[in-house]
Motif scaffolding. Structure first.
Motif, short mmCIF file in Angstrom:
data_model
loop_
_atom_site.label_atom_id
_atom_site.label_comp_id
_atom_site.label_asym_id
_atom_site.label_seq_id
_atom_site.Cartn_x
_atom_site.Cartn_y
_atom_site.Cartn_z
N ARG A 82 37.58 45.61 45.10
CA ARG A 82 37.94 44.48 44.24
C ARG A 82 39.43 44.52 43.89
O ARG A 82 40.14 43.51 43.98
CB ARG A 82 37.12 44.52 42.94
CG ARG A 82 37.47 43.39 41.96
CD ARG A 82 37.01 43.72 40.55
NE ARG A 82 35.58 43.84 40.46
CZ ARG A 82 34.74 42.83 40.22
NH1 ARG A 82 35.24 41.61 40.02
NH2 ARG A 82 33.44 43.02 40.14
N SER A 83 39.92 45.69 43.53
CA SER A 83 41.31 45.83 43.14
C SER A 83 42.26 45.53 44.30
O SER A 83 43.26 44.83 44.13
CB SER A 83 41.55 47.26 42.62
OG SER A 83 42.91 47.46 42.31
N ILE A 84 41.94 46.03 45.49
CA ILE A 84 42.81 45.81 46.66
C ILE A 84 42.82 44.34 47.06
O ILE A 84 43.88 43.75 47.34
CB ILE A 84 42.36 46.70 47.83
CG1 ILE A 84 42.53 48.18 47.47
CG2 ILE A 84 43.15 46.36 49.10
CD1 ILE A 84 41.90 49.13 48.48
N LEU A 85 41.64 43.71 47.08
CA LEU A 85 41.56 42.30 47.45
C LEU A 85 42.29 41.42 46.44
O LEU A 85 42.96 40.44 46.81
CB LEU A 85 40.10 41.86 47.59
CG LEU A 85 39.35 42.41 48.81
CD1 LEU A 85 37.86 42.11 48.70
CD2 LEU A 85 39.91 41.83 50.09
N ALA A 86 42.18 41.78 45.16
CA ALA A 86 42.88 41.01 44.13
C ALA A 86 44.39 41.15 44.29
O ALA A 86 45.14 40.17 44.15
CB ALA A 86 42.44 41.48 42.75
N TRP A 87 44.84 42.35 44.60
CA TRP A 87 46.27 42.57 44.81
C TRP A 87 46.78 41.72 45.98
O TRP A 87 47.81 41.05 45.87
CB TRP A 87 46.52 44.05 45.06
CG TRP A 87 47.87 44.35 45.62
CD1 TRP A 87 48.20 44.64 46.92
CD2 TRP A 87 49.10 44.36 44.90
NE1 TRP A 87 49.55 44.84 47.06
CE2 TRP A 87 50.13 44.67 45.83
CE3 TRP A 87 49.45 44.15 43.57
CZ2 TRP A 87 51.46 44.78 45.45
CZ3 TRP A 87 50.78 44.25 43.19
CH2 TRP A 87 51.77 44.56 44.13
N ALA B 75 34.09 36.65 40.14
CA ALA B 75 34.96 36.55 38.97
C ALA B 75 36.42 36.79 39.32
O ALA B 75 37.30 36.62 38.47
CB ALA B 75 34.51 37.55 37.90
N GLN B 76 36.69 37.15 40.58
CA GLN B 76 38.08 37.43 40.98
C GLN B 76 38.90 36.14 40.88
O GLN B 76 38.51 35.10 41.41
CB GLN B 76 38.08 37.96 42.41
CG GLN B 76 39.45 38.36 42.90
CD GLN B 76 39.35 39.01 44.27
OE1 GLN B 76 38.43 39.75 44.55
NE2 GLN B 76 40.30 38.72 45.14
#
Length: 581
Positions: A514-519, A579-580
């Motif tokens: 989730r964190s990598i895709l959001a970045w 929710a991203q």
């Protein structure tokens, strides 16, 4: 032909070399260097030996470390010693029947014998086929048969790989262990000095045969001449910024072209010391310690190594290094920024191939543009060509295949692909040598790498450069390496998917994904964003280059049809995180 017989070759090469040294920081002036065009040239006889007679200091230092970085062995040899030892080896090889034009397969690690044998083979006029110590028996058989090998010189511990290869070829083993049926290389040390060449060496005679790393297909057999690599690597010397008396450290394995680039021709063209640091397994801290201990002034490493180095706190080490370069694959801007913050030095990119020497680069003293691989180097003219029309692309920002015009033949371009007329014709179609790499040029002439023609893909009719997306991904603290490939999609044709190798301490779970895709979504335009991610090791060639062709095939198997499985083992999609933002 000795120096006394061919003094013009030394003077011509020296004039070209000195012109480039004198025009450091002046690329326009450097590009006007006097190209050595003589009919006869033997780099070992016409340059190295006479240069060695007047050059003080160390030519080669080989250091062996244990896993903790303790020095197990160290050998340092002067230029004069390397000249004398290689002459002795040349005489010994000739006594065993090695003659001009014979093909020698070298399967050696980073040991002194490798440099002695390279110089000796050049003096004889034999043709060298360097081979990686990681090759399988099938790989070795391919090289022996397709390379029409007459002599094999191998590490004693690796001779078993030739057990089932038939043929009438000389067998020489290197090392303390004697091998039945193989001649010990140690015998060369007691052979009398007195070698003289039999006849002249033409500059266009074959010198090296390289099997490419095979990132997308069966390895090609690339032939270089006594001009194209020794003289051609003046461009590499200029790009690195090497100067007489430098201590140059290059992280590269024997058997691949980059080893000849930075561990043989370019440093000795500049009268610089070659430092080799052998480790049982790569570790950043012992290598950085060695850079300080041996006062390294020039350092070259592939992007994979640079990405591992910046995981350390580089500011803890202060080697007297002046030049930092990377080659093999494009350098990511985040890595360049981290090195600059730690050492106050600019890590400079460069571009070349097994088929050439350094073609494009950021030489020292010139303005560097973030993300650009630089400008054409001395000895090269570059054109960007539309793959469909075959016409040159001239407008700034337009993409095209990076090609080398053959009407002004590049100094370091190969003689051609051997035993493969179809590939040779394809590579030289339309009056260009085709690199197979896509780039664009800005208004100032700086070139920016986009990707291999095979790697660039379309998603929703937009062209996607994997390298651009990968550069964004590795800026995330959890990502050590990444490779982006197209993943089949019924709506968009394909979507970008990232295969990710995590940094130490990161966990391959949904939260990390989730964190990598959001970045990536924050940093990239909507049509470029990474929509799928899988935590997995990256398939690589034995030379360390990512085999994206394997990842593309895997994606077709995973997502290419109604019967394909839905996901990889640790694969996540952006739809998993509604929710991203």
């Amino acid at each position: 032909m000795t120096l006394e017989q061919n003094p013009g070759a030394y003077a011509e090469f020296r004039a070209a070399r000195d012109h480039l040294l004198a025009h450091r920081g002046d690329l326009a002036g450097a590009r006007a260097f006097p190209r050595p065009e003589g009919e006869f040239f033997n780099w070992a006889l016409d340059w190295f030996d006479p240069m060695a007679r007047t050059t003080p200091g160390t030519a080669l230092r080989v250091v062996d470390l244990d896993a903790d970085g303790t020095v197990l062995a160290e050998t340092a040899l002067s230029f004069a010693e390397m000249s004398e030892r290689s002459t002795r080896v040349a005489g010994w090889l000739r006594s065993l029947g090695v003659v001009r034009g014979d093909r020698i397969l070298l399967l050696l690690g980073n040991r002194v014998a490798l440099w002695e044998l390279m110089l000796a083979a050049i003096k004889i006029g034999a043709v060298v086929i360097p081979a990686s110590t990681l090759l399988s028996p099938d790989d070795l058989a391919d090289r022996v048969h397709r390379g029409r090998v007459r002599h094999v010189i191998a590490e004693a511990g690796l001779t078993g790989g030739f057990a089932d290869i038939e043929g009438d070829w000389t067998r020489i083993s290197v090392g303390d262990q004697e091998v039945p049926g193989w001649l010990p290389y140690a015998h060369a040390a007691s052979f009398p000095v007195g070698f003289r060449p039999e006849g002249v060496t033409r500059a266009e005679d074959p010198l090296l045969l390289y099997f490419t790393s095979g990132t997308t297909s069966r390895p090609k057999l690339v032939q270089h001449t006594h001009r194209s690599y020794p003289v051609g690597h003046l461009s590499t010397m200029y790009w690195i910024g090497l100067q007489p008396g430098d201590v140059h450290l290059n992280v590269s394995s024997p058997g691949w072209a980059k080893h000849a680039w930075s561990n043989f021709f370019a440093p000795w063209n500049a009268q610089a010391e070659i430092l080799v640091v052998n480790q049982p397994r790569f570790a950043a801290r012992p290598l950085l310690d060695a850079m300080v201990r041996y006062a390294v002034t020039s350092f070259c490493a592939p992007p994979t190594v640079w990405r591992m180095l910046v995981l350390e706190e580089l500011s803890q080490w202060r080697p007297p290094v002046r030049e930092l370069v990377g080659a093999g694959e494009p350098l990511n801007p985040e890595v360049i920024d981290q090195v600059r913050r730690a050492w106050g030095l600019t890590l400079r990119d460069g571009f070349g191939q097994t088929e050439t020497t350094a073609q494009v680069g950021n030489p020292p003293g010139l303005a560097l543009k973030p993300g650009s691989m630089g400008l054409p180097l001395p000895g090269y003219e570059v054109a960007l060509v539309d793959p469909l029309s075959g016409e040159e692309v001239t407008e700034p920002g337009a993409e095209g295949e990076l090609c080398l015009p053959l009407d002004s033949r590049p100094l370091g371009l190969m003689a051609g692909y051997q035993q493969d007329p179809d590939r040779q014709a394809e590579a030289t179609a339309g009056g260009y040598y085709h690199t197979g790499d896509v780039a664009f040029r800005d208004a100032d002439g700086y070139l920016t790498y986009v990707g291999r023609t095979d790697d660039v893909f379309k998603s929703s009719d937009y062209r996607i450069s994997p390298f651009e997306l990968e550069s964004v991904l590795i800026e995330h603290p959890a990502v050590a390496e990444a490779a982006v490939v197209p993943s089949p999609d019924p709506v968009r044709l394909s979507v970008p998917k990232a295969y990710v190798v995590l940094a130490p301490g990161a966990t391959p779970d949904a939260e990390t994904a989730r964190s990598i895709l959001a970045w990536a979504r924050q940093q990239l335009a909507p049509y470029k964003r990474v929509r799928r991610l899988e935590f997995a090791d990256l398939p690589k060639t034995v030379s360390g280059k990512i085999r994206r062709v394997e990842l593309r095939t895997r994606e077709t198997d995973l997502h290419g049809g109604p019967e394909a499985p839905a996901r990889g083992k640790l694969e996540f999609w952006e739809e998993d995180f509604p929710a991203q933002p």
